[in-house]
Structure formats: C-alpha cells, structure tokens
Enzyme design. Structure first.
Site, PDB file in Angstrom:
ATOM      1  CG  ASP A  24       6.034   1.822  51.704  1.00 45.02           C
ATOM      2  OD1 ASP A  24       5.719   2.180  50.551  1.00 45.02           O
ATOM      3  OD2 ASP A  24       7.009   2.293  52.299  1.00 45.02           O
TER       4      ASP A  24
ATOM      5  CB  ILE B 183       5.794   4.795  48.052  1.00 42.17           C
ATOM      6  CG1 ILE B 183       7.022   3.877  48.063  1.00 42.17           C
ATOM      7  CG2 ILE B 183       5.382   5.155  49.466  1.00 42.17           C
ATOM      8  CD1 ILE B 183       8.253   4.546  48.647  1.00 42.17           C
TER       9      ILE B 183
ATOM     10  CE  LYS C 158      11.177   6.159  46.251  1.00 43.78           C
ATOM     11  NZ  LYS C 158      12.590   6.549  46.174  1.00 43.78           N
TER      12      LYS C 158
END
Length: 487
Positions: A238, A240, A279
């Site tokens: 992940d 992000i 984000k």
C-alpha cells in the site's frame, strides 16, 4: 398482533446484522464524537477538533487555481461541454486510455522517476478501500489470511475482511526499534499462523506507514521481498502516501526493488501495489483507487471486478488533464512537501515544548504521539481512559494505538494536515493546557500518595485569555495563503 415465532427464519444476512465493518472501534467512535460536536472557529469554538482524519488540505489552493486556469478540463463548463456526451456515455471498465497513461506517469513522478509503470497494468477502483478489497478477492479465499505488521490502519479490518471472509494476522512490531519490521517478527507470525491452521496467502505492508509516518528502507524492503518469495505468498504494498514524504530518507517503492536490485530473487507474479489520489493529491472524495499488479491473471480478474466500483469518466477526464500538466505536477509536489514539512515542524515543535515526544517520521499526514508517561498504568484500559478524557474534556479527536492493533499502550495517531493554521494553534493550546493540568495532578498525587485525576479538565477554553491568544496577530503559527478559516 401476535409475538414473532422463535423459529422464524432470519430476514437479513450475517453481513447486514454483524459487526464486520468494525464501526464499534474506538477509531470510529472518535469520529462520532466529532460529528456530534464539530469545532468551528466562530460558530462552535469549543467543539471537538478533528485530528483523527488523515486528509491533506494543505494544497487545495493550488488545485483550485489550476482548475480556474483550465476550465476546459471539466465537461461541466462552457469550455469543456463539447466533450460532455462522449464522457457521459463512456462505459469501458478499462478506463480512459489517457487516464491510465496519466496515472502511470504520475506514479513514476511521485517515485522520483526511478521506476516506470505500464499503463496496461493500471486497474481502477473506488478508492484505496475498493482496491484493497478487490485485491483480497483475487488472492485469497474465505478463511485464508494476510500478515500485517502492527500498528496498522484500522480500516484494513473492514477493507480486507468484511465481505471477503479473509483474516488478518498481526506481525508484532515494537517501539524498541521504532516499530521497524524484522525478519524474526515475520517468521514468528507466519509460524504461529501455521500452528493455528491458518493458511497465509500474503503479506500487506503500508509504505509510507500509516500510522507511523515512516518509510521502509531498502534493506527492509529486500527482506520483505525475500520472505514472500521463500514462503511463496503474495505481497501487497500500500503506497497511497508515496508523495507525502517531505524530508530524507526518500520513499522507495517495492517496484524499485524488483526492477533495480538485480541480485534479489523475485517472482513478479507475487507483487501488487495499491495506490490512490486521496492522500498525495488530497482528493478522497473523487474515489480514485488504483491496483497495479505484475500478475496478468490478477490484472484481468481485478479489471472485471472493477465494474462494481469504477471511477466516473468525469473524474477520469479531469484527472487526465491535471496529471498531464507536467509543470503543475512538479510545482504541486514540491509545494506539498514544503507545506507538510512546515506543518510537521510546527506541530511536533509545539508538542516538544510541553514534553510530548513523537516517533521521528518524515511522511504521511500524521504523527505517532507517545503519551505513555500520562497513563495511570501501562495497559490498554488506561490508554482508552486517557483517550476518553482527550475526546470529551480536551475536545480533540485523536486515535488510540489499540485501534491500530499496537502491541504497546500509550501511543496515539494525530493528524495535522486536515485543518487550517488557527485550528492547529488552538489544538496545541488545548494540549498544552491539558499537560500542564496533568503535571499538577501528578504533583498532588505524589504528595498524597494516591492517584488524583480531576474530571474538571475544561482547560479554560472559555477564558478570554485563550481566545485572545488564538486571535492575536502575533500568533506563532504563520498564516499561509491556503488556510483561510471557515466562517
């Protein structure tokens, strides 16, 4: 009407009647407390300040200025309306080719152009939440499990488990080495799962880390890749928060490890990256999630499943125009890092002044705050007791470490990029008042040889002096052009 028969069949599903979503977690309870009494500078100045939401609002002005300068990027303007019919009718779940090209290019840019991404491996999803669930569906069956280093994002319990039936097995990381992931911790978690007859199908890492705000170094990433190859399990990375890293060390993607470190053995079919624009760009409402897999079968399956959570073509069209503007992207990423670094320095500096330390970090939209010294006892019960005081008396929503499955009590995630400068200053003042009050109580407790926690921690929030401090033009927080208070 007669009473309902005891043997009447259940009308709803187990998913509908169960608690698989995890909404009962203290992580979500903090949000509910904020929703009931939200802080507003003028309308509700004594309300709860939201510091439990990892949102990047520090660069909204840059995006707004770009949109105003590029009206043709929207199909809902006079300049762009000629594309309305085509975009409104487009239904291909592969996504706009231009969109996939722009996202692949942006992913490379956020990784310093040290690695390239193939647009044909870009799969759309409804935010990172949808991307994680689709990936779990592709890699595991109900009852299978993923290893996840702790502390980890509470939403993973929902995203990967709720509808898939997949389990999460914690890999215990500790503060003694700043919660760094080790081979020993991975092996112990893997062997424990085997003893419990749990089939491990993969390892999920978050890099940069949520909630730690740290980045994985190359050695750790190589350890991770070696581990999953040896065990023949998948790796979900992940990433992000890739572009929220604002100081050294720089972010290293797992893509760099498998493409550049030629001395490491790696089956690329086991590598999958989750990304989004929520984000890095501050667009959580646009629901732009991305699955990037090196496995052809996963790409094909995920693309079919993406029909359940596509990104609207209107959003794809706008994002294509914005992300293809190289000059804007370069300026945006540079300014974003600068503003995040400034906000981080201001917030952690304010905490240090009252003796509160945080794990040293350089990414994300939050800090991992150490309040172990404020606990009555080193237990999670004491952590939650302290958290309730912070929520209801200090009026700040922070997230307790136990909701992130942290192995040690006393840690809290605090988000600092989702508010303007004045709200941040008010939050720091409330924290300062709280810590000063706590220190006085400790002194009284030492004198009386018994605990003495007063409940009247109102922190003088209604005092004229406090309001004067916040409204003073000599406030130590500089007013940037992007943070205008909502009135």
């Amino acid at each position: 009407m007669g009473l309902m028969s005891m043997d009447q069949p259940q009308l709803l599903s187990k998913i509908a009647t169960g608690d698989g979503h995890g909404e009962s977690s203290s992580y979500f309870d903090g949000w509910k407390a904020y929703d009931k009494d939200p802080f507003h500078l003028t309308k509700n100045p004594h309300g709860v300040i939201q510091m439990g939401l990892a949102e990047n609002q520090l660069t909204a002005d840059l995006v707004q200025n770009w949109i105003m300068s590029n009206p043709e990027a929207s199909i809902c303007t006079l300049e762009g309306v000629h594309n309305f019919k085509h975009m409104a009718n487009f239904q291909d779940y592969h996504g706009l080719p231009e969109f996939r090209n722009a996202v692949a290019k942006f992913m490379s840019r956020t990784r310093g152009n040290r690695v390239t991404f193939d647009p044909d491996r870009i799969v759309m999803s409804g935010g990172a939440t949808g991307a994680h669930e689709v990936t779990a569906f592709c890699l595991a069956d109900p009852g299978d499990a993923f290893l996840v280093p702790t502390p980890y994002y509470p939403g993973f319990d929902r995203d990967l488990r709720w509808r898939t039936g997949v389990k999460l097995v914690p890999v215990i990381c500790e503060s003694s080495n700043n919660f760094k992931l080790t081979r020993q911790a991975l092996e112990e978690a893997y062997e424990k799962a085997k003893e419990d007859n749990i089939r491990i199908k993969g390892l999920l890492i978050t890099n940069p880390s949520n909630p730690l705000g740290t980045v994985m170094d190359r050695t750790t990433l190589r350890t991770v890749v070696n581990f999953i190859n040896q065990k023949r399990i998948h790796l979900i990375s992940d990433e992000i928060y890739a572009a929220t890293v604002f100081s050294h060390p720089s972010f290293i993607s797992v893509a760099e490890i498998i493409e550049q470190d030629t001395d490491i053995e790696c089956d690329r079919d086991l590598i999958h990256i989750i990304y989004s624009l929520s984000k890095d760009m501050g667009f959580p409402g646009f629901r732009v999630g991305i699955i990037y897999s090196y496995n052809d079968s996963v790409v094909n399956c995920a693309r079919k499943m993406s029909s359940f959570g596509l990104v609207s073509t209107q959003t794809q069209y706008l994002m294509t125009k914005m992300l293809s503007d190289d000059e804007f992207v370069e300026r945006f990423l540079g300014e974003s890092a600068k503003r995040l670094a400034q906000r981080y320095r201001i917030f952690t500096g304010g905490l240090v002044k009252v003796g509160i330390k945080c794990l040293q970090s350089n990414g994300g939209l939050f800090v991992w705050m150490d309040l172990r010294d404020l606990l009555k006892k080193p237990t999670f019960e004491s952590e939650l007791e302290l958290w309730r005081v912070i929520i209801h008396e200090v009026k700040i929503n922070v997230s307790p470490g136990c909701s992130f499955h942290c192995s040690e009590a006393g840690w809290f995630r605090v988000c600092y990029a989702n508010m303007d400068d004045r709200a941040l200053q008010i939050a720091l003042q409330r924290i300062r008042s709280f810590v000063l009050q706590k220190n006085k109580e400790v002194m009284v407790s030492d004198k009386n040889s018994k605990p003495c926690w007063h409940s009247n921690l109102r922190l003088s929030l209604k005092s004229r002096r406090f309001d004067d401090i916040m409204m003073s033009p000599h406030s130590p927080i500089p007013q940037s052009p992007l943070v205008k208070a909502t009135t």
